[in-house]
Design an enzyme around this catalytic site. Structure first.
Site, PDB file in Angstrom:
ATOM      1  N   ARG A 270      39.447 -16.424   6.056  1.00 18.99           N
ATOM      2  CA  ARG A 270      38.348 -15.806   6.817  1.00 18.99           C
ATOM      3  C   ARG A 270      38.540 -16.177   8.286  1.00 18.99           C
ATOM      4  O   ARG A 270      38.841 -17.321   8.601  1.00 18.99           O
ATOM      5  CB  ARG A 270      36.997 -16.314   6.329  1.00 18.99           C
ATOM      6  CG  ARG A 270      35.896 -15.957   7.307  1.00 18.99           C
ATOM      7  CD  ARG A 270      34.530 -16.227   6.773  1.00 18.99           C
ATOM      8  NE  ARG A 270      34.159 -15.266   5.754  1.00 18.99           N
ATOM      9  CZ  ARG A 270      32.901 -15.045   5.363  1.00 18.99           C
ATOM     10  NH1 ARG A 270      31.926 -15.727   5.903  1.00 18.99           N
ATOM     11  NH2 ARG A 270      32.628 -14.165   4.437  1.00 18.99           N
TER      12      ARG A 270
ATOM     13  N   ARG B 145      28.510 -19.011   1.116  1.00 17.19           N
ATOM     14  CA  ARG B 145      28.523 -18.134  -0.042  1.00 17.19           C
ATOM     15  C   ARG B 145      29.921 -17.729  -0.476  1.00 17.19           C
ATOM     16  O   ARG B 145      30.343 -17.981  -1.597  1.00 17.19           O
ATOM     17  CB  ARG B 145      27.839 -16.821   0.318  1.00 17.19           C
ATOM     18  CG  ARG B 145      26.606 -16.487  -0.370  1.00 17.19           C
ATOM     19  CD  ARG B 145      25.827 -15.619   0.596  1.00 17.19           C
ATOM     20  NE  ARG B 145      25.630 -16.379   1.810  1.00 17.19           N
ATOM     21  CZ  ARG B 145      24.601 -17.180   1.986  1.00 17.19           C
ATOM     22  NH1 ARG B 145      23.699 -17.298   1.056  1.00 17.19           N
ATOM     23  NH2 ARG B 145      24.465 -17.870   3.094  1.00 17.19           N
ATOM     24  N   THR B 146      30.656 -17.091   0.436  1.00 17.67           N
ATOM     25  CA  THR B 146      31.970 -16.568   0.058  1.00 17.67           C
ATOM     26  C   THR B 146      32.913 -17.720  -0.269  1.00 17.67           C
ATOM     27  O   THR B 146      33.669 -17.664  -1.244  1.00 17.67           O
ATOM     28  CB  THR B 146      32.537 -15.688   1.198  1.00 17.67           C
ATOM     29  OG1 THR B 146      31.576 -14.676   1.485  1.00 17.67           O
ATOM     30  CG2 THR B 146      33.843 -15.045   0.799  1.00 17.67           C
TER      31      THR B 146
ATOM     32  N   HIS C 283      35.756  -6.730   4.576  1.00 21.10           N
ATOM     33  CA  HIS C 283      35.436  -7.838   3.676  1.00 21.10           C
ATOM     34  C   HIS C 283      35.622  -7.278   2.262  1.00 21.10           C
ATOM     35  O   HIS C 283      34.646  -7.022   1.555  1.00 21.10           O
ATOM     36  CB  HIS C 283      33.996  -8.273   3.935  1.00 21.10           C
ATOM     37  CG  HIS C 283      33.609  -9.582   3.309  1.00 21.10           C
ATOM     38  ND1 HIS C 283      34.383 -10.233   2.360  1.00 21.10           N
ATOM     39  CD2 HIS C 283      32.517 -10.374   3.498  1.00 21.10           C
ATOM     40  CE1 HIS C 283      33.776 -11.346   2.008  1.00 21.10           C
ATOM     41  NE2 HIS C 283      32.647 -11.459   2.683  1.00 21.10           N
TER      42      HIS C 283
ATOM     43  N   LYS D 272      45.651 -28.980  17.841  1.00 21.29           N
ATOM     44  CA  LYS D 272      46.830 -29.404  18.607  1.00 21.29           C
ATOM     45  C   LYS D 272      47.607 -28.207  19.142  1.00 21.29           C
ATOM     46  O   LYS D 272      48.636 -28.360  19.770  1.00 21.29           O
ATOM     47  CB  LYS D 272      47.755 -30.250  17.721  1.00 21.29           C
ATOM     48  CG  LYS D 272      47.086 -31.486  17.160  1.00 21.29           C
ATOM     49  CD  LYS D 272      48.058 -32.235  16.254  1.00 21.29           C
ATOM     50  CE  LYS D 272      47.336 -33.324  15.469  1.00 21.29           C
ATOM     51  NZ  LYS D 272      48.151 -33.802  14.353  1.00 21.29           N
TER      52      LYS D 272
HETATM   53  C1  NCD Z   1      28.786 -11.384   4.899  1.00 22.41           C
HETATM   54  C2  NCD Z   1      29.938 -11.620   5.854  1.00 22.41           C
HETATM   55  O1  NCD Z   1      30.377 -12.749   6.024  1.00 22.41           O
HETATM   56  O2  NCD Z   1      30.402 -10.627   6.396  1.00 22.41           O
HETATM   57  N1  NCD Z   1      28.432 -12.521   4.195  1.00 22.41           N
HETATM   58  C3  NCD Z   1      29.089 -12.893   3.085  1.00 22.41           C
HETATM   59  O3  NCD Z   1      30.273 -12.771   2.963  1.00 22.41           O
HETATM   60  N2  NCD Z   1      28.352 -13.329   2.082  1.00 22.41           N
HETATM   61  C4  NCD Z   1      27.614 -10.752   5.539  1.00 22.41           C
HETATM   62  C5  NCD Z   1      26.994 -11.421   6.714  1.00 22.41           C
HETATM   63  O4  NCD Z   1      27.420 -12.494   7.155  1.00 22.41           O
HETATM   64  O5  NCD Z   1      26.021 -10.854   7.214  1.00 22.41           O
END
Ligand code: NCD
Length: 321
Positions: A116, A65-66, A145, A95
């Site tokens: 991330r 998603r993100t 986030h 490595k």
């Molecule tokens: C969230 C995350 O990664 O923190 N998801 C996301 O970014 N869409 C929430 C989750 O993973 O539960």
């Protein structure tokens, strides 16, 4: 405690690491640009706002998603992406390359880095390692986030026309859920918000987080039973129990899905005018039958707003708006 550079109306070149960097004025700026980026995306307009720009998407943790939302946001505005998924398996990280070196490499190739990672504080480390390009936190372990909170706040603002004087329910994994940590920070920027926090006792906010939030002036009411839900909440924000943060399957199984949104629950405790949100993915904590309820926005406006807000944020940070 981490110190983050405040935005104070100047987005260009800023790292975006925490909701603590924002003021209500900053949110107003990004929301007004989001109204515009939404039109660009909805009407499939050709946009050259980010033409010539390349953004690295460096995702050490699983994401669809993100990752997809950032990629789409950049492409909607005519920019390009370098997509690095799971570098711990497929890149020089295998490595033994350090995070700092990885960041220095990708800042040579691109104009911004979206990261991330499964460890709290990694986005900040990346920002410290980058000398030339802004770094955007797309989720650092159980930390924050921020772009998710921006889209959540925009979704709430769209519905109610304000971000103050609201009553909310936030449910699920409040200990490990980074989206919750950023959202509470965001709601703390405004006056007179009350949040009911519904979770099993094992998944309550950490003492540190709770104290930090309370100091910022927000009213938090911890509850462990759905009978204590308020009848007048403006929104419910449901979350998944974060399985990947548990040491073993048994402790996860013991606390997962204690609170499931069912039609009966919504009927009994929900108000007519509320919205039901979820950052997704869901794993059983909202029944699929709820999706048809007009109050359920998680697969509708909330998910779309993620792309629109990221379009606005990237363009602002790259100085293109
Ligand atoms: C969230 C995350 O990664 O923190 N998801 C996301 O970014 N869409 C929430 C989750 O993973 O539960």
């Amino acid at each position: 405690m981490a110190h983050f550079d405040k935005i104070n109306g100047k987005f260009k070149g800023k790292d975006i690491l925490s909701l603590d960097q924002f003021t209500p004025k900053d949110l107003e700026i990004i929301f007004s640009f989001t109204d515009k980026t939404k039109e660009i995306a909805k009407n499939a307009q050709h946009s050259h706002v980010l033409s010539g720009n390349i953004v690295t998407l460096l995702f050490y943790e699983p994401s669809s998603r993100t990752f997809g939302s950032f990629a789409a946001a950049i492409k909607q505005l005519g920019g390009q992406t370098i997509d690095i998924l799971n570098p711990q398996q497929f890149s020089s990280v295998v490595k033994g390359e350090t995070l700092e070196d990885t960041i220095r490499v990708f800042e040579a190739y691109s104009d911004a880095i979206v990261i991330r990672h499964s460890d709290i504080g990694t986005a900040q480390k990346a920002a410290e390692a980058a000398s030339f390009v802004p770094v955007i936190n797309a989720g650092d372990g159980i930390g924050e986030h921020p772009t998710q909170a921006l889209l959540d706040l925009y979704t709430i603002f769209e519905k109610f026309g304000r971000l103050d004087n609201l009553t909310a329910v936030i449910a699920g994994d409040l200990l490990n859920g980074r989206t919750v940590h950023s959202l509470i920070r965001g709601l703390s920027l405004y006056k007179n918000n009350t949040i009911y926090l519904l979770s099993p006792k094992e998944l309550k906010l950490s003492v540190y987080d709770k104290d930090t939030f309370i100091k910022s002036g927000i009213k938090l009411i911890e509850i462990q039973n759905e009978v204590d839900l308020p009848a007048d909440a403006h929104f419910w924000y449901w979350t998944r129990v974060q399985k990947e943060r548990f040491q073993n399957e048994k402790t996860y199984q013991a606390v997962k899905n204690k609170f499931i949104v069912t039609p009966e629950m919504l009927k009994k405790y929900g108000s007519k005018d509320m919205i039901l949100m979820h950052p997704l993915p869901r794993v059983g904590e909202i029944l699929p039958v709820i999706d048809e309820d007009p109050r359920a926005v998680y697969l509708k406006s909330q998910i779309r707003n993620g792309m629109y807000i990221r379009m606005a944020l990237i363009a602002l940070v790259l100085g293109k708006l």
